[in-house]
Design an enzyme around this catalytic site. Structure first.
Site, PDB file in Angstrom:
ATOM      1  N   GLY A 127       0.826  -1.211   0.000  1.00 42.77           N
ATOM      2  CA  GLY A 127       0.000   0.000   0.000  1.00 42.77           C
ATOM      3  C   GLY A 127       0.854   1.252   0.000  1.00 42.77           C
ATOM      4  N   SER A 129       1.340   3.390  -3.381  1.00 45.45           N
ATOM      5  CA  SER A 129       0.872   4.378  -4.367  1.00 45.45           C
ATOM      6  C   SER A 129      -0.501   4.939  -4.008  1.00 45.45           C
ATOM      7  CB  SER A 129       0.793   3.736  -5.739  1.00 45.45           C
ATOM      8  OG  SER A 129       2.031   3.175  -6.073  1.00 45.45           O
ATOM      9  N   GLU A 244      13.195  -4.062  -4.627  1.00 41.03           N
ATOM     10  CA  GLU A 244      12.177  -4.402  -5.613  1.00 41.03           C
ATOM     11  C   GLU A 244      12.795  -4.511  -7.004  1.00 41.03           C
ATOM     12  OE1 GLU A 244       7.601  -2.801  -6.449  1.00 41.03           O
ATOM     13  OE2 GLU A 244       9.202  -1.380  -6.170  1.00 41.03           O
ATOM     14  N   ASN A 372       9.603   3.223 -16.472  1.00 37.99           N
ATOM     15  CA  ASN A 372      10.853   3.181 -17.239  1.00 37.99           C
ATOM     16  C   ASN A 372      11.455   4.573 -17.442  1.00 37.99           C
ATOM     17  OD1 ASN A 372      10.674   0.470 -17.207  1.00 37.99           O
ATOM     18  ND2 ASN A 372      10.591   0.170 -19.422  1.00 37.99           N
ATOM     19  N   GLU A 373      10.606   5.606 -17.479  1.00 39.13           N
ATOM     20  CA  GLU A 373      11.147   6.972 -17.583  1.00 39.13           C
ATOM     21  C   GLU A 373      11.982   7.288 -16.332  1.00 39.13           C
ATOM     22  OE1 GLU A 373       7.936   6.247 -18.132  1.00 39.13           O
ATOM     23  OE2 GLU A 373       7.733   6.676 -20.266  1.00 39.13           O
TER      24      GLU A 373
HETATM   25  C1  LIG Z   1      -0.032  -3.268 -12.826  1.00 38.65           C
HETATM   26  C2  LIG Z   1       0.458  -2.367 -11.720  1.00 38.65           C
HETATM   27  C3  LIG Z   1       0.584  -2.865 -10.449  1.00 38.65           C
HETATM   28  C4  LIG Z   1       0.988  -2.032  -9.393  1.00 38.65           C
HETATM   29  N1  LIG Z   1       1.014  -2.556  -8.124  1.00 38.65           N
HETATM   30  C5  LIG Z   1       1.246  -1.728  -7.079  1.00 38.65           C
HETATM   31  C6  LIG Z   1       1.132  -2.225  -5.737  1.00 38.65           C
HETATM   32  O1  LIG Z   1       0.843  -3.399  -5.485  1.00 38.65           O
HETATM   33  N2  LIG Z   1       1.313  -1.352  -4.729  1.00 38.65           N
HETATM   34  C7  LIG Z   1       1.652  -0.047  -4.930  1.00 38.65           C
HETATM   35  O2  LIG Z   1       1.832   0.677  -3.955  1.00 38.65           O
HETATM   36  N3  LIG Z   1       1.778   0.456  -6.195  1.00 38.65           N
HETATM   37  C8  LIG Z   1       1.571  -0.356  -7.265  1.00 38.65           C
HETATM   38  N4  LIG Z   1       1.655   0.132  -8.561  1.00 38.65           N
HETATM   39  C9  LIG Z   1       1.898   1.557  -8.748  1.00 38.65           C
HETATM   40  C10 LIG Z   1       3.184   1.891  -9.456  1.00 38.65           C
HETATM   41  O3  LIG Z   1       4.275   1.823  -8.590  1.00 38.65           O
HETATM   42  C11 LIG Z   1       2.989   3.296 -10.073  1.00 38.65           C
HETATM   43  O4  LIG Z   1       2.004   3.164 -11.080  1.00 38.65           O
HETATM   44  C12 LIG Z   1       4.259   3.855 -10.641  1.00 38.65           C
HETATM   45  O5  LIG Z   1       5.147   4.192  -9.621  1.00 38.65           O
HETATM   46  C13 LIG Z   1       3.988   5.097 -11.534  1.00 38.65           C
HETATM   47  O6  LIG Z   1       3.242   6.036 -10.838  1.00 38.65           O
HETATM   48  P1  LIG Z   1       1.893   6.674 -11.439  1.00 38.65           P
HETATM   49  O7  LIG Z   1       1.063   5.548 -11.985  1.00 38.65           O
HETATM   50  O8  LIG Z   1       1.283   7.545 -10.379  1.00 38.65           O
HETATM   51  O9  LIG Z   1       2.325   7.550 -12.659  1.00 38.65           O
HETATM   52  P2  LIG Z   1       2.892   9.054 -12.626  1.00 38.65           P
HETATM   53  O10 LIG Z   1       3.932   9.180 -11.576  1.00 38.65           O
HETATM   54  O11 LIG Z   1       1.722   9.987 -12.580  1.00 38.65           O
HETATM   55  O12 LIG Z   1       3.578   9.097 -14.039  1.00 38.65           O
HETATM   56  C14 LIG Z   1       2.845   9.260 -15.257  1.00 38.65           C
HETATM   57  C15 LIG Z   1       3.849   9.267 -16.399  1.00 38.65           C
HETATM   58  O13 LIG Z   1       4.758  10.363 -16.240  1.00 38.65           O
HETATM   59  C16 LIG Z   1       6.094   9.903 -16.168  1.00 38.65           C
HETATM   60  N5  LIG Z   1       6.843  10.681 -15.181  1.00 38.65           N
HETATM   61  C17 LIG Z   1       6.469  10.958 -13.893  1.00 38.65           C
HETATM   62  N6  LIG Z   1       7.426  11.690 -13.286  1.00 38.65           N
HETATM   63  C18 LIG Z   1       8.427  11.870 -14.199  1.00 38.65           C
HETATM   64  C19 LIG Z   1       9.665  12.516 -14.161  1.00 38.65           C
HETATM   65  N7  LIG Z   1      10.104  13.119 -13.062  1.00 38.65           N
HETATM   66  N8  LIG Z   1      10.409  12.474 -15.288  1.00 38.65           N
HETATM   67  C20 LIG Z   1       9.998  11.853 -16.426  1.00 38.65           C
HETATM   68  N9  LIG Z   1       8.827  11.217 -16.500  1.00 38.65           N
HETATM   69  C21 LIG Z   1       8.039  11.223 -15.409  1.00 38.65           C
HETATM   70  C22 LIG Z   1       5.992   8.456 -15.713  1.00 38.65           C
HETATM   71  O14 LIG Z   1       7.108   7.709 -16.068  1.00 38.65           O
HETATM   72  C23 LIG Z   1       4.739   8.013 -16.437  1.00 38.65           C
HETATM   73  O15 LIG Z   1       5.010   7.668 -17.758  1.00 38.65           O
HETATM   74  C24 LIG Z   1       1.298  -0.684  -9.643  1.00 38.65           C
HETATM   75  C25 LIG Z   1       1.194  -0.180 -10.949  1.00 38.65           C
HETATM   76  C26 LIG Z   1       0.775  -0.994 -11.983  1.00 38.65           C
HETATM   77  C27 LIG Z   1       0.642  -0.422 -13.360  1.00 38.65           C
END
Ligand SMILES: Cc1cc2nc3c(=O)[nH]c(=O)nc-3n(C[C@H](O)[C@H](O)[C@H](O)COP(=O)(O)OP(=O)(O)OC[C@H]3O[C@@H](n4cnc5c(N)ncnc54)[C@H](O)[C@@H]3O)c2cc1C
Length: 386
Positions: A127, A129, A244, A372-373
């Site tokens: 827990g 994100s 991780e 990946n970014e």
């Molecule tokens: C299938 C799946 C399972 C997951 N499971 C879990 C889980 O069990 N528990 C948990 O806590 N979380 C989980 N996550 C969350 C995951 O860790 C986040 O989705 C991830 O860290 C990206 O955050 P965000 O989705 O808020 O995207 P954002 O941070 O909003 O990013 C959106 C886009 O902007 C880009 N971006 C953001 N900041 C920058 C920057 N500074 N420079 C360049 N590009 C940037 C990102 O790379 C992305 O392409 C899961 C996600 C997925 C998709």
């Protein structure tokens, strides 16, 4: 760098192969090799078989079930598991919260949680994100306020993988709203059956239910469920996120996908363009495997090597490319994913019916575990010094 395994390491590999192919039920391994979804019970059964053989948590401290192996041995363990179709031990338990508790938890917390965590008697969820706190994790807003001996938690987590199976969830919560954002965060362990915890499914494009939202409304959490000190959560989060990314390159499963592509390619393998595409992927995979071995050889003291970001980046790109190859080979048959072969609805083989959902599902791989970014930024800063 020496790439050939020593006689001792070859014997170790053989021992692992022998265990995985004889001690983990064949039905479970076949389901993994066929790319079918496992039930919670199958995941639990498999991890318990590993734990009984001392192979579920080799990276933990020895007193809690660790094996004190070399990094290379851990790599071989991981590779052989994937090759045999053994489900990897639940990462939330074994590579996330387990090592954090072993490192930062009190003796009481260790004794209470580590044995059931290794044996998957407790299924943990992650827990971290929140809707506005993914890459910018420190921006999280879920609060925990002290009330007597308890904490009272309010807020929302999202993307909680397999949260529908979760018994407990390890969370990052804001305990000091006044402090600089990284300094006001703590880690709390929350029983998911507590009143006020609600798990809501998120429907995915592959049709599956893999992730969830978890809501907390006035959830009372006993004070002793705090890990480490108050407001030390960011340190633990960094430790956990570093772990991780270790063992993230899915070399074994990409190899399996390429073997499958060659098996099902049939006459089309005569096409030089298809042959070149497969050869290209195989070469890239070999390069990734060698990079993995180099990273493994240079990891010391359990600290994640910064190059693990390269493994995450390339590993997920190759995994996605291999799934695209299978999708292309399946062609129109990949659209039959919803048809029921038992009802005579299709004669498309299982791999072809699973090609589209798998391709769609693997879009996630470049997002989770740090997008990946973000990995590119880590590579630019810590490896290339840009
Ligand atoms: C299938 C799946 C399972 C997951 N499971 C879990 C889980 O069990 N528990 C948990 O806590 N979380 C989980 N996550 C969350 C995951 O860790 C986040 O989705 C991830 O860290 C990206 O955050 P965000 O989705 O808020 O995207 P954002 O941070 O909003 O990013 C959106 C886009 O902007 C880009 N971006 C953001 N900041 C920058 C920057 N500074 N420079 C360049 N590009 C940037 C990102 O790379 C992305 O392409 C899961 C996600 C997925 C998709």
């Amino acid at each position: 760098m020496r790439l050939e395994l020593s006689a001792e390491d070859q014997a170790f590999r053989k021992e692992m192969r022998e265990f995985f192919t004889t001690q983990v039920p064949e039905e479970i391994r076949t389901a993994v090799l066929d790319g079918r979804e496992l039930s919670k019970e199958q995941v639990v059964e498999s991890q318990r078989a590993l734990n009984a053989g001392g192979l579920a948590v080799p990276g933990w401290p020895v007193e809690w079930g660790g094996r004190d192996w070399s990094q290379l041995q851990r790599h071989l363990w991981h590779e052989e598991m994937q090759a045999a179709g053994v489900p990897l031990p639940l990462p939330f338990n074994t590579s996330m919260i387990g090592p954090v508790i072993a490192h930062f938890g009190s003796q009481e917390v260790k004794e209470r949680f580590l044995p059931p965590t290794a044996n998957l008697d407790i299924w943990w969820s992650q827990g971290f994100s929140e809707p506005d706190a993914g890459s910018d994790l420190a921006g999280l807003r879920t609060t925990a306020v002290r009330d007597g001996d308890d904490w009272v938690v309010n807020g929302q987590k999202t993307w909680t993988t397999l949260g529908q199976h979760g018994d407990w969830i390890f969370t990052l919560v804001r305990t000091d709203p006044e402090a600089k954002k990284q300094l006001g965060i703590s880690m709390l362990l929350i029983d998911m059956t507590s009143p006020g915890v609600e798990v809501r499914p998120i429907q995915l494009i592959d049709g599956g239910h893999e992730v969830n939202e978890v809501w907390f409304t006035d959830v009372r959490v006993p004070g002793e469920n705090l890990v480490g000190e108050v407001n030390q959560g960011w340190t633990m989060a960094k430790f956990l996120l570093g772990n991780e990314r270790v063992g993230v390159a899915p070399v074994g499963s990409v190899k399996r996908m390429l073997v499958r592509a060659k098996q099902v390619g049939g006459d089309r393998l005569a096409d030089p363009l298809l042959r070149a595409r497969i050869a290209d992927l195989e070469n890239e995979l070999l390069a990734l495997e060698l990079t993995t071995l180099r990273v493994v050889a240079h990891s010391a003291g359990g600290a994640p090597h910064p190059a693990s970001s390269v493994l995450k980046l390339r590993g997920t790109e190759l995994q996605q490319a291999a799934s695209e190859l299978l999708l292309d080979l399946a062609g129109p048959q990949s659209l039959a994913s919803g048809a029921d072969p038992d009802a005579g609805g299709t004669d498309a083989p299982g791999w072809a019916r699973r090609a589209a959902p798998t391709y769609l599902n693997l879009r996630k791989a470049s997002i989770y575990g740090g997008s990946n970014e973000i990995q590119r930024q880590i590579i630019a800063r810590t490896i290339l010094g840009l």
